[in-house]
Scaffold this motif. Sequence first.
Motif: not given
Length: 681
Positions: A227-229, A242-244, A265-266, A270-272
Amino acid sequence: MAEKPTYEELEKKIEHLENVIADLRSQDYRDLVENLNDVVYSVNGDGVIAFMSPPVESVLGYKNDEIAGRQYGEFVHPDDLELLDRSLSDILEGRAHPTEYRVRTKAMGYRWVRTSSKPIFENGDFAGLRGVLTDIDERKKAEMALRESKQRFQKVFDDQMDAIFILNSEFPARVVEANQAATAIFGYRQGEMIGETVDMLHVDESHRKAFQTKLYSAIQKDGHLKDFEFAMKRKSGSVFPSEHSVFELKDDAGARTGWVSIVRDLTERKQIENRLRHAQKMESLGNLAGGIAHDFNNILYPVVGLSELLIEDLPKGSLERENAYEIFKAGKRGGELVRQILAFSRQAEHKTLPVRVQKILKEALKLARASIPSNIEIIDDIDADCGMVIADPVQLHQVAMILITNAYQAVERSGGRISVKLAETRLPDEGGENGRLVPGRYAKLEVADDGCGMTSEILGRIFEPYFTTRQKGKGSGLGLAVAYGIVKEYRGEIKVQSEPGKGSTFCVYLPLIEKKRGGDSAESSGPAETGNERVLLIDDEKAIISMECQMLERLGYRVTCRTNGLDALDAFRISPDSFDLVVTDMAMPGMTGDRLAMELKKIRPDIPVIVCTGFSERIDPEKSQAAGIAKLLAKPVGKSELAAAVRKVIDDENNANAWQEGRRPDGELSAAGDDGGDDET
């Protein structure tokens, strides 16, 4: 010396030896065949089984004598007969090869076997087949199970919403396999990333090094990265959040053989989150505005009320009277502005009513002039005689501000001119300027600028939600979409004309209603309605209660004042029949107005109650009705509005009581109260 054997004797001995040797060979062959795990078989040229060695019983469950003389094909799975025919053709043409197929067992099941056969020829003619049959059922089932497992894995692998990469252990690592989500997220064709290094997914060299530093630090500490952004790059070059999660692949000895990398793909999240933060910010703004509104309305209320009283006291035509009237109008405008801010920040339910568009535009232009630099000229041409439309004033104000702001953004860099026009127009027929509008009279609001203009491609998308040509952080792309939705809701239309370098013109058409007289003049409303009833008045602001008391006493009412809800309740409890009406503020210490109304109703259910409120989430028309409140008044309240509300509430209560007592409001007996006399028709 022994006699030599004769020729005949020699022939007999040779024949005997040959028979012995043949017997020995036959026995060896039989022993060999019987001890094989595989089945040795022989089939004649007609496909009839001539012989099958004893292991056939463990494979098919039959003994040789049970199947000898039967057609071989009757033991073959129907779906595999064609395969067996092709195999026979290959054998006869010298292309013999092992063939795998299913055969029926004595237990009526099927097992997989493999046969290796050679043809038998007699005098050059095909006489049959001789070969070996091997039981491969367990191996075949294991292969099928493995294949099904791989298919399930591949389906799960490809059905994931996240991008999944299988990487080798090289440096930099190369893509061994990627699922369908990986190609969709990063914009590559299927298989296009296979064999390429992961460097192509990083934004630049510094990003790659930062990611590797984080990865190896996490591997040493936790054995994996989770969960690394991090920002990544698509094939198009665009960067997305993104989150890895990355895990090592190891062999049995613990040596690293590769990596599994999962990328989420975040962008949508992120938009929300941004929209949620904006909503929370608007909610906080609404809370702040609510608190300010209450205090501001308490300030405005005496300004409006006392200026109205001054207008009554000062002689007509005097400068002082005109000044008092300007104070009254400014106070009313301040109250309207507060209500607009509250309605927008709270996203309250919109209520439509007849509205003068020119009044909304003047307020919008005042607000715009305060925020738009002076080097940008704003020209207005507003027809004062333009009729009224059915709309929500707050929504119309929002449309006007969106269009004016949009025009400002078009001339922001170079400076220029914004023109705002309002006039009546008649659309006589379908088509032309009318477009999809019904023929009739419309208010036409035109907002034009001489700015950068728009291409036809942009023009076709300006009303799409979240579409914007502004830089990141300069606009959400919702403004014009919101304006379009509001106008369409009122059966109107927005039309746009624009060319690059020649500016843009937005025309809003709203259907007109029949003209009605109206205004906020304190002098044109006619004499206020009066009375002589007894009123209990409650407000915690001394300036307000003093002003309201003056208003009501000038109207002829007898007023008892209290500045606290608990004190008012005590006074009412002592003498509940001493009052004909209660007028109370909503937000008060000790006891709120709605709570006070409910307590009063417990003592005397027929007492009418009016609640004055500047802003409160505690009260609305539905809640007020449930609390037994006769009317809600929005601060600031003018004398004429207060007079009309008080008179109406008292009269309505008197009329209701009259009907309950069997009397008509005019004093005559109603049918319900008739004592049996003759009816007149």
